[in-house]
Design an enzyme around this catalytic site. Sequence first.
Site, mmCIF file in Angstrom:
data_model
loop_
_atom_site.group_PDB
_atom_site.id
_atom_site.type_symbol
_atom_site.label_atom_id
_atom_site.label_comp_id
_atom_site.label_asym_id
_atom_site.label_seq_id
_atom_site.Cartn_x
_atom_site.Cartn_y
_atom_site.Cartn_z
ATOM 1 N N HIS A 61 0.815 -1.209 0.000
ATOM 2 C CA HIS A 61 0.000 0.000 0.000
ATOM 3 C C HIS A 61 0.852 1.262 0.000
ATOM 4 O O HIS A 61 1.942 1.282 0.572
ATOM 5 C CB HIS A 61 -0.880 0.026 1.256
ATOM 6 C CG HIS A 61 -1.820 -1.120 1.356
ATOM 7 N ND1 HIS A 61 -2.255 -1.619 2.556
ATOM 8 C CD2 HIS A 61 -2.412 -1.886 0.398
ATOM 9 C CE1 HIS A 61 -3.082 -2.634 2.349
ATOM 10 N NE2 HIS A 61 -3.187 -2.819 1.046
ATOM 11 N N LYS A 70 5.854 5.606 7.855
ATOM 12 C CA LYS A 70 5.293 4.730 8.883
ATOM 13 C C LYS A 70 6.400 4.163 9.758
ATOM 14 O O LYS A 70 7.403 3.658 9.250
ATOM 15 C CB LYS A 70 4.524 3.565 8.238
ATOM 16 C CG LYS A 70 3.338 4.018 7.421
ATOM 17 C CD LYS A 70 2.677 2.875 6.689
ATOM 18 C CE LYS A 70 1.512 3.389 5.856
ATOM 19 N NZ LYS A 70 0.947 2.336 5.028
ATOM 20 N N TYR A 130 1.345 0.967 14.128
ATOM 21 C CA TYR A 130 2.216 1.887 13.412
ATOM 22 C C TYR A 130 1.774 3.332 13.553
ATOM 23 O O TYR A 130 0.606 3.636 13.681
ATOM 24 C CB TYR A 130 2.356 1.505 11.938
ATOM 25 C CG TYR A 130 1.085 1.359 11.144
ATOM 26 C CD1 TYR A 130 0.714 2.319 10.205
ATOM 27 C CD2 TYR A 130 0.264 0.239 11.300
ATOM 28 C CE1 TYR A 130 -0.433 2.172 9.441
ATOM 29 C CE2 TYR A 130 -0.871 0.082 10.548
ATOM 30 C CZ TYR A 130 -1.226 1.058 9.617
ATOM 31 O OH TYR A 130 -2.365 0.909 8.882
ATOM 32 N N ASP A 169 -6.397 -5.883 -2.488
ATOM 33 C CA ASP A 169 -4.968 -6.181 -2.627
ATOM 34 C C ASP A 169 -4.722 -7.193 -3.743
ATOM 35 O O ASP A 169 -3.720 -7.117 -4.450
ATOM 36 C CB ASP A 169 -4.382 -6.697 -1.314
ATOM 37 C CG ASP A 169 -4.287 -5.608 -0.258
ATOM 38 O OD1 ASP A 169 -4.589 -4.436 -0.569
ATOM 39 O OD2 ASP A 169 -3.899 -5.934 0.881
#
Length: 182
Positions: A61, A70, A130, A169
């Site tokens: 992503h 992140k 995260y 995905d």
Amino acid sequence: MQYEKLAIPDVVLLAPKVFGDERGFFMETFRQSEFERHCGHYTFVQDNHSLSAHGILRGLHYQLEKPQGKLVRVTRGEVFDVAVDLRQSSPTYGEWVGATLSAENKQMLWVPPGFAHAFYVTSDEAEFQYKCTDYYNPGDEYCIRWDDPTLAIDWPLIDGKPPRVSEKDGQGDSFVDALKFG
């Protein structure tokens, strides 16, 4: 905290100092001044937490208009975490790095803006947390297929079986066709 630059030097593996005894453990998981010294001047604006089962793969992503850096870690279980450099101006453009993150090793991975990110759950289940440098923007979501032949990511697939992925995905773009950063 120890900071180790990986094969793509903008991606950094962080290993906290853990102080433990019979009562349990203590560790510092983030310090802004040290993070800036080793990873750059970023501010985190959003924290996320997910739970995934064995064999789940989430990613690859990224966001283009509001790219997110992140700082990722696993607080239960284990994952294989991957960052792919999508910055066309970078000497490591199109390359990937991966690291095993687990509740046991307590390591974290810094994935800067300009990278696609994914993780694959190798334990029974994993809790993944995260920090993000920008807010999630649903209209700015992009995905590259986990099994893209150009990237040839060496996923540690359990028994060689394909991972379980979301419909979105599974329909990700190829690396060649994906939108990239300048």
